[in-house]
Design a protein around this motif. Structure first.
Motif, short mmCIF file in Angstrom:
data_model
loop_
_atom_site.label_atom_id
_atom_site.label_comp_id
_atom_site.label_asym_id
_atom_site.label_seq_id
_atom_site.Cartn_x
_atom_site.Cartn_y
_atom_site.Cartn_z
N PRO A 151 -9.58 5.13 0.12
CA PRO A 151 -8.18 4.69 -0.07
C PRO A 151 -7.17 5.70 0.47
O PRO A 151 -6.02 5.32 0.77
N ARG A 152 -7.57 6.95 0.64
CA ARG A 152 -6.64 7.95 1.16
C ARG A 152 -6.34 7.73 2.64
O ARG A 152 -5.41 8.33 3.18
N THR A 153 -7.13 6.85 3.30
CA THR A 153 -6.88 6.51 4.70
C THR A 153 -6.01 5.26 4.84
O THR A 153 -5.73 4.84 5.96
N LEU A 154 -5.60 4.68 3.72
CA LEU A 154 -4.89 3.41 3.74
C LEU A 154 -3.39 3.61 3.52
O LEU A 154 -2.98 4.41 2.68
N THR A 155 -2.62 2.87 4.30
CA THR A 155 -1.17 2.84 4.14
C THR A 155 -0.74 1.39 4.00
O THR A 155 -1.02 0.57 4.89
N LEU A 156 -0.11 1.09 2.89
CA LEU A 156 0.24 -0.29 2.57
C LEU A 156 1.74 -0.52 2.67
O LEU A 156 2.54 0.39 2.43
N VAL A 157 2.09 -1.76 2.98
CA VAL A 157 3.43 -2.28 2.74
C VAL A 157 3.26 -3.39 1.71
O VAL A 157 2.51 -4.34 1.93
N VAL A 158 3.93 -3.26 0.58
CA VAL A 158 3.82 -4.25 -0.51
C VAL A 158 5.19 -4.85 -0.76
O VAL A 158 6.12 -4.15 -1.16
N THR A 159 5.34 -6.15 -0.51
CA THR A 159 6.59 -6.82 -0.84
C THR A 159 6.53 -7.33 -2.28
O THR A 159 5.46 -7.51 -2.85
N GLY A 160 7.70 -7.54 -2.86
CA GLY A 160 7.73 -7.92 -4.27
C GLY A 160 7.16 -6.83 -5.15
O GLY A 160 6.45 -7.08 -6.13
N ALA A 161 7.50 -5.57 -4.81
CA ALA A 161 6.87 -4.41 -5.44
C ALA A 161 7.53 -3.97 -6.74
O ALA A 161 7.07 -3.02 -7.36
N THR A 162 8.58 -4.65 -7.17
CA THR A 162 9.33 -4.15 -8.32
C THR A 162 8.83 -4.66 -9.66
O THR A 162 9.33 -4.23 -10.70
N SER A 163 7.86 -5.57 -9.67
CA SER A 163 7.36 -6.09 -10.94
C SER A 163 5.99 -6.72 -10.74
O SER A 163 5.54 -6.93 -9.61
N GLY A 164 5.34 -7.03 -11.85
CA GLY A 164 4.14 -7.84 -11.85
C GLY A 164 3.03 -7.35 -10.96
O GLY A 164 2.67 -6.17 -10.93
N ILE A 165 2.45 -8.28 -10.20
CA ILE A 165 1.31 -7.98 -9.34
C ILE A 165 1.67 -6.94 -8.29
O ILE A 165 0.87 -6.05 -7.98
N GLY A 166 2.87 -7.05 -7.73
CA GLY A 166 3.28 -6.10 -6.70
C GLY A 166 3.34 -4.68 -7.21
O GLY A 166 2.78 -3.75 -6.61
N ALA A 167 4.02 -4.47 -8.35
CA ALA A 167 4.13 -3.13 -8.91
C ALA A 167 2.77 -2.60 -9.32
O ALA A 167 2.46 -1.41 -9.11
N ALA A 168 1.92 -3.45 -9.89
CA ALA A 168 0.58 -3.03 -10.29
C ALA A 168 -0.25 -2.62 -9.08
O ALA A 168 -1.04 -1.66 -9.15
N THR A 169 -0.07 -3.32 -7.98
CA THR A 169 -0.81 -3.00 -6.76
C THR A 169 -0.34 -1.67 -6.18
O THR A 169 -1.16 -0.84 -5.73
N VAL A 170 0.96 -1.44 -6.17
CA VAL A 170 1.48 -0.14 -5.72
C VAL A 170 0.83 0.97 -6.53
O VAL A 170 0.33 1.97 -5.97
N ARG A 171 0.82 0.82 -7.85
CA ARG A 171 0.26 1.87 -8.71
C ARG A 171 -1.23 2.04 -8.51
O ARG A 171 -1.76 3.16 -8.52
N ARG A 172 -1.95 0.93 -8.32
CA ARG A 172 -3.41 1.02 -8.15
C ARG A 172 -3.77 1.82 -6.91
O ARG A 172 -4.66 2.68 -6.94
N PHE A 173 -3.09 1.54 -5.80
CA PHE A 173 -3.42 2.23 -4.56
C PHE A 173 -2.88 3.66 -4.55
O PHE A 173 -3.58 4.58 -4.12
N ALA A 174 -1.66 3.84 -5.01
CA ALA A 174 -1.08 5.19 -5.00
C ALA A 174 -1.88 6.13 -5.90
O ALA A 174 -2.07 7.30 -5.58
N SER A 175 -2.37 5.62 -7.02
CA SER A 175 -3.17 6.46 -7.92
C SER A 175 -4.48 6.87 -7.28
O SER A 175 -5.09 7.87 -7.68
N ALA A 176 -4.91 6.12 -6.26
CA ALA A 176 -6.14 6.46 -5.53
C ALA A 176 -5.86 7.27 -4.27
O ALA A 176 -6.78 7.60 -3.52
N GLY A 177 -4.58 7.57 -4.01
CA GLY A 177 -4.22 8.42 -2.88
C GLY A 177 -3.70 7.70 -1.66
O GLY A 177 -3.45 8.35 -0.62
N SER A 178 -3.50 6.39 -1.73
CA SER A 178 -2.95 5.65 -0.60
C SER A 178 -1.44 5.87 -0.50
O SER A 178 -0.76 6.12 -1.50
N LYS A 179 -0.92 5.76 0.72
CA LYS A 179 0.53 5.77 0.93
C LYS A 179 1.03 4.33 0.85
O LYS A 179 0.36 3.42 1.36
N VAL A 180 2.19 4.14 0.25
CA VAL A 180 2.68 2.78 0.02
C VAL A 180 4.17 2.68 0.32
O VAL A 180 4.97 3.46 -0.20
#
Length: 257
Positions: free
Chosen positions: A6-35
């Motif tokens: 996951p540290r090699t992954l860079t994501l763009v997440v739309t709808g990132a301020t709540s719900g599934i989007g925010a949870a996805t940002v946190r899941r990847f960032a906690s694993a070392g991804s850039k978001v």
């Protein structure tokens, strides 16, 4: 089978301020991804930045704005410019009235967000990933794209569009190094129903009364799974439901006696 780091992954997440989007940002960032966390509520984006520091680039943006969306993707700073996952998650449901009583403006807003905004996100981001021969487009679909329910009229239709577009997109990009996945959840407790019922939390809570619904974190885990699979594997669709949910029964309307 080696999963992607996951540290090699860079994501763009739309709808990132709540719900599934925010949870996805946190899941990847906690694993070392850039978001790149994209949304309309700057305070919530800033909160994600405060949690994860330099791993997060907050981007205040409404994906319904075509010019702003194209400009945003073309001007991302390093190291976020080389994104290899785009999670087109922004979407909403409005109203639960039967079609003959529905608010036309609510229909239009769902189409503009769930379809037009999603298409704009993909068209603005896809060429760079194809050129780099590495990428992944992920969608938030819904079981409503397969199974109708009362009052789901246009919302379900938009998610059926997302489902078919994701399959057609995979047909287009197969072999380019870009993968495509549609995540299709059932009952998930987020701010989804609060939005659907125009901020009426009491009414929204009734949707989940007596159930143990899925959470945004449950769905984020599925996104994480699909995106960290080895690059020779494409997860076309993940459809999931809460353990107490199943398919709607077919409706039979009887004539009055």
């Amino acid at each position: 089978m080696a999963m992607l780091d996951p540290r090699t992954l860079t994501l763009v997440v739309t709808g990132a301020t709540s719900g599934i989007g925010a949870a996805t940002v946190r899941r990847f960032a906690s694993a070392g991804s850039k978001v790149v966390a994209v949304g309309r509520r700057a305070d919530r984006l800033d909160g994600l930045k405060a949690e994860f520091g330099d791993l997060i680039l907050p981007l205040e943006l409404d994906v319904r704005d075509e010019k702003a969306t194209f400009d945003a993707f073309s001007s991302l700073p390093a190291p976020f410019a080389d994104y290899n996952i785009v999670f087109a998650n922004a979407g909403l449901a409005l109203g639960l009235e039967p079609a003959q009583k529905a608010d036309l403006d609510e229909w239009k807003t769902m189409v503009e967000t769930n379809i037009t905004g999603m298409l704009t996100t993909v068209r603005a981001s896809l060429p760079a990933m194809v050129e780099r021969k590495e990428g992944h487009v992920v969608f938030t679909g819904s079981v409503a794209g397969d199974y109708p329910y009362f009052g789901g009229n246009v919302y379900g239709a938009t998610k059926a569009f997302v489902k078919q577009f994701s399959l057609n997109l995979w047909a287009d990009v197969a072999g380019t190094g870009v993968r495509v996945t549609n995540i299709e959840p059932g009952l998930v407790e987020t701010e989804f129903s609060v939005v659907r019922f125009a901020g009426d939390k009491g009414k929204a809570d009734q949707v989940y009364a007596g159930y143990t619904p899925m959470t945004g974190e449950d769905i984020a885990e599925q996104v994480y799974f699909a995106c960290t699979m080895p690059r020779h594997v494409n997860i076309n669709r993940i459809q999931c439901m809460a353990g107490q949910q199943t398919f709607n029964g077919l409706t039979v309307r009887r004539d009055p006696a």
